[in-house]
Write a protein that holds these residues in place. Structure first.
Motif, PDB file in Angstrom:
ATOM      1  N   ALA A 185       0.829  -1.203   0.000  1.00 33.34           N
ATOM      2  CA  ALA A 185       0.000   0.000   0.000  1.00 33.34           C
ATOM      3  C   ALA A 185       0.865   1.256   0.000  1.00 33.34           C
ATOM      4  CB  ALA A 185      -0.928  -0.003   1.205  1.00 33.34           C
ATOM      5  N   GLN A 186       1.913   1.263   0.800  1.00 35.64           N
ATOM      6  CA  GLN A 186       2.797   2.429   0.843  1.00 35.64           C
ATOM      7  C   GLN A 186       3.473   2.659  -0.499  1.00 35.64           C
ATOM      8  OE1 GLN A 186       6.700   2.259   2.864  1.00 35.64           O
ATOM      9  NE2 GLN A 186       6.010   4.022   4.078  1.00 35.64           N
ATOM     10  N   ARG A 187       3.906   1.564  -1.160  1.00 36.83           N
ATOM     11  CA  ARG A 187       4.556   1.718  -2.461  1.00 36.83           C
ATOM     12  C   ARG A 187       3.582   2.282  -3.495  1.00 36.83           C
ATOM     13  NH1 ARG A 187       7.255  -2.834  -0.475  1.00 36.83           N
ATOM     14  NH2 ARG A 187       5.860  -4.375  -1.425  1.00 36.83           N
ATOM     15  N   VAL A 188       2.332   1.823  -3.465  1.00 38.03           N
ATOM     16  CA  VAL A 188       1.352   2.351  -4.415  1.00 38.03           C
ATOM     17  C   VAL A 188       1.103   3.835  -4.147  1.00 38.03           C
ATOM     18  CG1 VAL A 188      -1.017   2.204  -5.262  1.00 38.03           C
ATOM     19  CG2 VAL A 188       0.248   0.115  -4.773  1.00 38.03           C
ATOM     20  N   ARG A 189       0.973   4.219  -2.881  1.00 43.15           N
ATOM     21  CA  ARG A 189       0.734   5.627  -2.563  1.00 43.15           C
ATOM     22  C   ARG A 189       1.878   6.513  -3.076  1.00 43.15           C
ATOM     23  NH1 ARG A 189      -1.347   3.334   2.396  1.00 43.15           N
ATOM     24  NH2 ARG A 189      -3.623   3.551   2.368  1.00 43.15           N
ATOM     25  N   ARG A 190       3.097   5.998  -3.015  1.00 46.57           N
ATOM     26  CA  ARG A 190       4.213   6.772  -3.534  1.00 46.57           C
ATOM     27  C   ARG A 190       4.233   6.781  -5.061  1.00 46.57           C
ATOM     28  NH1 ARG A 190       8.885   4.809   0.835  1.00 46.57           N
ATOM     29  NH2 ARG A 190       8.181   6.197   2.528  1.00 46.57           N
ATOM     30  N   LEU A 191       4.034   5.617  -5.655  1.00 43.98           N
ATOM     31  CA  LEU A 191       4.132   5.519  -7.108  1.00 43.98           C
ATOM     32  C   LEU A 191       3.005   6.259  -7.811  1.00 43.98           C
ATOM     33  CD1 LEU A 191       5.157   1.758  -7.440  1.00 43.98           C
ATOM     34  CD2 LEU A 191       6.621   3.754  -7.814  1.00 43.98           C
ATOM     35  N   ARG A 192       1.840   6.423  -7.155  1.00 49.88           N
ATOM     36  CA  ARG A 192       0.733   7.116  -7.818  1.00 49.88           C
ATOM     37  C   ARG A 192       0.976   8.617  -7.927  1.00 49.88           C
ATOM     38  NH1 ARG A 192      -4.220   7.393  -3.318  1.00 49.88           N
ATOM     39  NH2 ARG A 192      -3.067   8.581  -1.752  1.00 49.88           N
ATOM     40  N   GLN A 193       1.931   9.148  -7.155  1.00 46.69           N
ATOM     41  CA  GLN A 193       2.187  10.585  -7.147  1.00 46.69           C
ATOM     42  C   GLN A 193       3.691  10.854  -7.161  1.00 46.69           C
ATOM     43  OE1 GLN A 193      -0.032  14.319  -5.324  1.00 46.69           O
ATOM     44  NE2 GLN A 193       0.770  13.043  -3.694  1.00 46.69           N
ATOM     45  N   TYR A 194       4.284  10.602  -8.340  1.00 45.53           N
ATOM     46  CA  TYR A 194       5.673  10.992  -8.628  1.00 45.53           C
ATOM     47  C   TYR A 194       6.732  10.265  -7.810  1.00 45.53           C
ATOM     48  CZ  TYR A 194       2.833  14.913 -10.277  1.00 45.53           C
ATOM     49  OH  TYR A 194       1.854  15.683 -10.868  1.00 45.53           O
ATOM     50  N   GLY A 195       6.341   9.286  -7.007  1.00 45.88           N
ATOM     51  CA  GLY A 195       7.303   8.617  -6.146  1.00 45.88           C
ATOM     52  C   GLY A 195       7.613   9.379  -4.874  1.00 45.88           C
ATOM     53  N   TRP A 196       6.772  10.367  -4.533  1.00 45.12           N
ATOM     54  CA  TRP A 196       7.016  11.186  -3.342  1.00 45.12           C
ATOM     55  C   TRP A 196       6.738  10.411  -2.053  1.00 45.12           C
ATOM     56  CZ3 TRP A 196       3.732  16.122  -4.779  1.00 45.12           C
ATOM     57  CH2 TRP A 196       4.379  16.835  -5.799  1.00 45.12           C
ATOM     58  N   ASP A 197       7.576  10.616  -1.045  1.00 48.20           N
ATOM     59  CA  ASP A 197       7.191  10.247   0.318  1.00 48.20           C
ATOM     60  C   ASP A 197       6.685  11.480   1.067  1.00 48.20           C
ATOM     61  OD1 ASP A 197       9.626  11.550   0.640  1.00 48.20           O
ATOM     62  OD2 ASP A 197      10.403  10.117   2.118  1.00 48.20           O
ATOM     63  N   ARG A 198       7.050  12.645   0.576  1.00 51.53           N
ATOM     64  CA  ARG A 198       6.464  13.915   0.983  1.00 51.53           C
ATOM     65  C   ARG A 198       6.597  14.847  -0.209  1.00 51.53           C
ATOM     66  NH1 ARG A 198      11.380  13.428   3.577  1.00 51.53           N
ATOM     67  NH2 ARG A 198      12.865  15.178   3.344  1.00 51.53           N
ATOM     68  N   LYS A 199       5.932  15.955  -0.173  1.00 53.45           N
ATOM     69  CA  LYS A 199       5.846  16.818  -1.348  1.00 53.45           C
ATOM     70  C   LYS A 199       7.231  17.222  -1.854  1.00 53.45           C
ATOM     71  CE  LYS A 199       3.096  20.673  -3.097  1.00 53.45           C
ATOM     72  NZ  LYS A 199       2.110  21.725  -2.770  1.00 53.45           N
ATOM     73  N   TYR A 200       7.428  17.005  -3.164  1.00 53.88           N
ATOM     74  CA  TYR A 200       8.648  17.362  -3.875  1.00 53.88           C
ATOM     75  C   TYR A 200       9.862  16.556  -3.430  1.00 53.88           C
ATOM     76  CZ  TYR A 200       5.732  21.423  -5.004  1.00 53.88           C
ATOM     77  OH  TYR A 200       4.706  22.240  -5.403  1.00 53.88           O
ATOM     78  N   HIS A 201       9.650  15.410  -2.795  1.00 57.65           N
ATOM     79  CA  HIS A 201      10.767  14.573  -2.325  1.00 57.65           C
ATOM     80  C   HIS A 201      10.560  13.171  -2.878  1.00 57.65           C
ATOM     81  CE1 HIS A 201      13.373  12.482   0.722  1.00 57.65           C
ATOM     82  NE2 HIS A 201      14.121  13.536   0.458  1.00 57.65           N
ATOM     83  N   GLN A 202      11.230  12.876  -3.991  1.00 61.66           N
ATOM     84  CA  GLN A 202      11.002  11.640  -4.748  1.00 61.66           C
ATOM     85  C   GLN A 202      11.918  10.534  -4.246  1.00 61.66           C
ATOM     86  OE1 GLN A 202      11.593  12.100  -8.952  1.00 61.66           O
ATOM     87  NE2 GLN A 202      10.249  10.383  -9.448  1.00 61.66           N
ATOM     88  N   VAL A 203      11.302   9.429  -3.786  1.00 56.01           N
ATOM     89  CA  VAL A 203      12.081   8.313  -3.241  1.00 56.01           C
ATOM     90  C   VAL A 203      11.822   6.995  -3.969  1.00 56.01           C
ATOM     91  CG1 VAL A 203      12.193   9.336  -0.934  1.00 56.01           C
ATOM     92  CG2 VAL A 203      10.301   7.789  -1.514  1.00 56.01           C
ATOM     93  N   ALA A 204      10.816   6.942  -4.858  1.00 61.13           N
ATOM     94  CA  ALA A 204      10.461   5.686  -5.525  1.00 61.13           C
ATOM     95  C   ALA A 204      10.230   5.945  -7.002  1.00 61.13           C
ATOM     96  CB  ALA A 204       9.216   5.071  -4.891  1.00 61.13           C
ATOM     97  N   GLY A 205      10.427   4.916  -7.798  1.00 59.00           N
ATOM     98  CA  GLY A 205      10.187   5.042  -9.230  1.00 59.00           C
ATOM     99  C   GLY A 205      10.524   3.747  -9.947  1.00 59.00           C
ATOM    100  N   PRO A 206      10.206   3.687 -11.229  1.00 55.48           N
ATOM    101  CA  PRO A 206       9.552   4.742 -12.006  1.00 55.48           C
ATOM    102  C   PRO A 206       8.106   4.950 -11.550  1.00 55.48           C
ATOM    103  CG  PRO A 206       9.718   2.735 -13.302  1.00 55.48           C
ATOM    104  CD  PRO A 206      10.491   2.495 -12.044  1.00 55.48           C
ATOM    105  N   ALA A 207       7.721   6.212 -11.384  1.00 57.35           N
ATOM    106  CA  ALA A 207       6.418   6.566 -10.840  1.00 57.35           C
ATOM    107  C   ALA A 207       5.600   7.293 -11.904  1.00 57.35           C
ATOM    108  CB  ALA A 207       6.585   7.431  -9.596  1.00 57.35           C
ATOM    109  N   ARG A 208       4.427   7.720 -11.515  1.00 61.85           N
ATOM    110  CA  ARG A 208       3.545   8.431 -12.436  1.00 61.85           C
ATOM    111  C   ARG A 208       2.627   9.353 -11.658  1.00 61.85           C
ATOM    112  NH1 ARG A 208       0.571   6.285 -16.031  1.00 61.85           N
ATOM    113  NH2 ARG A 208       1.916   4.548 -16.567  1.00 61.85           N
TER     114      ARG A 208
END
Length: 353
Positions: A185-208
């Motif tokens: 669930a956490q990975r999906v929440r990150r991948l659904r929004q640019y890979g962010w764990d918080r705004k403008y902070h990308q930690v996962a990918g490739p995201a969308r």
């Protein structure tokens, strides 16, 4: 709708959170993550369970190409497996003969696939299981079994579409990924929004960017309490078809609650073109779900020409969908049945699968 507009919060806000919680509880899992549409849901669910470039994903080829689209978007390799003749869903015996890293199981036309058997095979191969539940909102149990788990609670993750014609439909595109695994669930929440764990902070990918909007969530939350009643009405429509259609050239589907929620009423005939012309002449709307199997789509340029899926190809050549939705009244169902019974002036009994 007015509440959402007045709130000034339109994307991934309290309405989405409320619907995620309600739908997860309905399906019997701890986590639901709202996304933009059902195909994104499949892709993100597969990615969240570890599928990616080079992964071999087993799936059926008779479900409209949505799963294939998601698999290819990941850079993974589709491994097409033939389906069971009676259910049109993945055949566990044939699946067991393949080599794969994950399996995407589509609950087709509203019928729950044989998840108990498919799960055993996947576990033996050490493969993750993702359910495609786009046509099975509320389906429960299992083919031939008594387990009451709903669609979405059998796999490592599950993808839902809320396209307007689904059993639970929004006012536009929307989807969700369900899972019992907090990490997924956490990975999906990150991948659904640019890979962010918080705004403008990308930690996962490739995201969308694939986010459910607040308006769709509010509409879905309002409709969710009606889902079981609407499903019951769909099954009643199917039962009336079964009781009134009498034609020896037609094979009717066996639609029985709770494992089949009547998303589509799909009969089979070897004279589909002639039947389609006959129904058009009688003003009966109908469709074909789905005429071209995935492995025969021209986009592949013959790559899967050697893949032998005889049941899939036969079904794709024979299936035809009749109107089946909660708004149909008995007189309308009877008019459709009468048109079918008049096809070629045949009479007699039908086969029901």
């Amino acid at each position: 709708m007015r509440r959402v507009v007045d709130s000034g919060w339109y994307i991934l806000g309290p309405e989405v959170e409320a619907f995620e919680a309600a739908f997860a509880a309905y399906c019997g899992v701890p986590h639901a993550v709202g996304v933009g549409n059902g195909t994104d849901a499949i892709e993100l669910a597969l990615a969240a369970v570890g599928a990616g470039r080079g992964s071999r994903i087993a799936l059926a080829a008779n479900a409209g190409g949505y799963g294939t689209t998601a698999v290819l978007a990941l850079g993974a390799e589709p491994v097409y497996v033939d389906v069971d003749e009676d259910t049109a869903t993945l055949d566990p015996v044939l699946l067991d003969r393949e080599t794969f890293d994950a399996v995407l199981v589509t609950h087709l036309y509203g019928r729950l696939a044989d998840m108990a058997a498919l799960r055993v095979v996947a576990d033996r191969h050490g493969a993750a299981v993702v359910e495609d539940c786009a046509q099975a909102h509320g389906a429960a149990g299992n083919s031939g079994g008594t387990d009451g788990r709903r669609a979405g609670a059998w796999g490592d993750a599950a993808a839902f579409s809320f396209y307007p014609t689904k059993n639970l439909g929004a006012l536009g595109d929307a989807g969700a990924v369900l899972t019992a695994d907090a990490g997924v669930a956490q990975r999906v929440r990150r991948l659904r929004q640019y890979g962010w764990d918080r705004k403008y902070h990308q930690v996962a990918g490739p995201a969308r960017n694939s986010r459910m909007d607040e308006l769709q969530a509010a509409v879905l939350a309002a409709k969710l309490p009606h889902l079981d009643g609407w499903n019951a009405r769909r099954v009643a429509v199917a039962a009336r078809y079964a009781a009134t259609i009498e034609h020896p050239k037609l094979t009717l589907p066996g639609v029985a609650a709770p494992s089949h929620v009547g998303h589509l009423y799909v009969l089979r005939t070897t004279d589909r073109d002639a039947l389609s012309a006959h129904l058009r002449a009688h003003g009966v709307p109908h469709d074909v779900h789905y005429p071209v199997p995935d492995h025969r789509q021209p986009v592949h340029r013959g790559r899967y020409a050697g893949r032998d899926l005889p049941v899939t190809e036969r079904l794709c050549a024979e299936v035809l969908s009749l109107p089946c939705h909660p708004a149909l009244d008995p007189a309308e169902v009877d008019r459709v049945a009468a048109a079918l019974n008049a096809f070629g002036d045949f009479g007699g009994s039908v086969c029901i699968r």
